[in-house]
Design an enzyme around this catalytic site. Sequence first.
Site, short mmCIF file in Angstrom:
data_model
loop_
_atom_site.label_atom_id
_atom_site.label_comp_id
_atom_site.label_asym_id
_atom_site.label_seq_id
_atom_site.Cartn_x
_atom_site.Cartn_y
_atom_site.Cartn_z
N ARG A 83 3.99 -4.50 2.37
CA ARG A 83 5.15 -4.47 1.48
C ARG A 83 6.29 -3.59 2.03
O ARG A 83 7.45 -4.03 2.01
CB ARG A 83 4.72 -4.01 0.09
CG ARG A 83 3.94 -5.08 -0.68
CD ARG A 83 3.46 -4.56 -2.03
NE ARG A 83 2.51 -3.47 -1.87
CZ ARG A 83 2.14 -2.67 -2.86
NH1 ARG A 83 2.66 -2.82 -4.08
NH2 ARG A 83 1.26 -1.70 -2.65
N ASN B 200 2.61 -7.18 -5.15
CA ASN B 200 1.29 -7.79 -5.11
C ASN B 200 1.07 -8.61 -6.37
O ASN B 200 1.33 -8.13 -7.47
CB ASN B 200 0.19 -6.73 -5.02
CG ASN B 200 0.08 -6.12 -3.65
OD1 ASN B 200 0.48 -6.72 -2.66
ND2 ASN B 200 -0.45 -4.89 -3.59
#
Length: 769
Positions: A18, A36
């Site tokens: 990320r 997520n």
Amino acid sequence: MKTARILVQGIVQGVGFRPNVYRLAKSLELDGYVRNLGNVVEIVVEGKESNIKSFTYDLKVKKPPIAKIDRLELEWLENNQNEFTGFQILESSSNFSGSSVIPPDVATCDHCMAEVFKTGDRRYQYPFTACTDCGPRFTVINSIPYDRERTSMEKFPLCPDCLEEYQNPEDRRYHAEATCCPVCGPEVFLYREGRVESDNPIKEAAQLLDEGNVLAMKGIGGTHLVASTIDDLPVINLRERLGRMNQPFACMSPDVPTIRSFAEVADYEEETLISRNRPIVVLKKNRDYYLSPHVAPYLHNLGIMLPYSALHHLLFSYTDTPAFIMTSANMPGEPMLTQNPEIIGKLEGVADYYLLHNREIVNRCDDSVVRFRGGDLAFIRRSRGYVPEPYDFSDISRNLNVLALGPEIDVTFSLLKEGKCYVSQHIGDTTKYETFIYLQEAVDHMMGITRTAAIDLVTCDLHPQFFTTKLAHELGERFQCPVLKVQHHHAHAAALSMDWGVDEYICIAADGVGYGADGGAWGGEILFFAGEEYERMASLMPQKMPGGDLTTRYPARMMMAMFYPHYGEEEVVDLIKTYYLDYFPHGEKEVNIVASQLGKNFNLTETTSTGRLLDALSVCLRICGERTYEGECAMKLESAAHGGDDVLNIPLKIFKKDGRDILDTSSILISVLEKQLEGVPLRDLAYSAQHAVSQGLAKLAIIAAEKKGVNVIGGSGGVFYNEAISMGIKRFVEDASYSFIQHKNSCAGDGSVSLGQAAVAALKCEKKS
């Protein structure tokens, strides 16, 4: 301006994916967010179409070092220009499942180790130093999405300094779930009848090891028993306390130059040693080998690994010892110990001291073990550093959920979901109650972290008495699904086929034993593998086993049975009493009883096992008279043959029985005996014996390949860990203009039987559909 939604599946959680997405988006002036979604990563980006396309390309080629993208889906959305202000990393959501998984544990990276050894750094000498590029993952996760509150690090709230790193997308510790420091993280301590007060417990532990003590050291995925390898006494003490008098111990050494001082290290072996996975690598001892001979007695090789945690590196920084024994801390057949009270309780009388810590190990995970055959890597045990990274089954199954439970002793299980097959960490011997419970717990946990709610099919071994077979039926009732039994060697062949993507081939399945379709004990089989089906084309000659499983522990019984038809009762008894009486624990009385059993055909089973043949050859050459650990006789035979030549040219006899080609293994054994009595050197005898076995199995396979019109022959089963035999078969097969394949991403032994069971199940269901 365009807007796109991207879903990414693969190893994309817990690896710095990320923050990497954040940096890539910022560099291309894209707005939006990343988060997520259960098991996948969702990215929404807004910006120029050309920049979004560049971003999508960069996701694949500029990913973090541990990340792996299996699937990337892009959907163009209606343009909602100015909906986003900048690019953000949002909190995780569990609204979407998908098939991404947690990455394996990997070795501490160079950046972290530089901090550990940098005076003045706030992580100086801290054994739990980690970042998004390294450290524990699988062994600390409780559930998904993979965030700190769902790991065993939840109990260690971050201090202000660590929290600042954790929340900064530009920092390599951004959402590094295992990150911590001496202020806020776990601590390590010495224990002996209570906690030992020490300013530096790791330094004191190294001193205790140098003084000859045995330590139990709790690590990342379990506990090791540690002892010095320089002096004999600590090694002998450890053997006596464990009751493992002969089984080789794995060792850890600080660096490759040190390993080279006592072992041979090829370039490809070094590459594996220093990899992020850090498995144990089986290496040949060199001419200058100086470690205690009791580390790996009567073997020409030993298993070595490099440090894979800061704790290990720190331990070696306080000693000049070139290698420590680093063997799994468990009693025989039981799971590796992970909880401090059980470590102290169960290892009482084994360890002198305990080097422990207060971080929970959620998933125990034994060290992986590999060796090389002619430069090709072979997994002996695929566990830490590799699990739970899945195999791609998308070509044969996309929507089927299969749970495969493996055999009984060297067990892993496999979970097939959405075209990916997750093979578990090493479980072990499920005939032991604690290990059987561990198997069930590990199944539930794997289903949890893969978001698997239902199972369509449970598969297991054909053997009706295996505990895994009984568990399969219980799970079939639990999930209200059918149970499929898969023949042991068919599963071996299927696992190898998945490694290479072959639909049909001839498989040489050579191991200790597997329950046959006829109820017999198979183990030297030539199978025509055709996906969900197989045909038994040939085998080694069925040999009687007086006393059944007693022959596996005392191989002189096997050898006597193989001699019996050739020599007759009186002559074989004289032969045994003259040369091999010491290999029968009860002396002449036992020899006479075995002879009577063979004469009356009483209390006998039959086997085609290659493992039992190698055992018989080993005892015939007086190399090993009792098997005290799995594969001992065959391993010592291989070591005895190291450096030998084929001086015998043993003639091979192949005959027909029940429609199959049969290799006469008694004639091989008799030839070896006769040449031994003539005084041929041991290593040449051992080499010639293995050469004959290789040639015989290869000939059977070539005959079968000619009959079936296939050009690929493969080898599976534990015998293919033997470098001389596997390379001999490869040479014979390729000289006959056939392609030869061996396991490369899976285990030749029983550790990949569950993978093969899952493959057979998927192929059968695909054919029905």
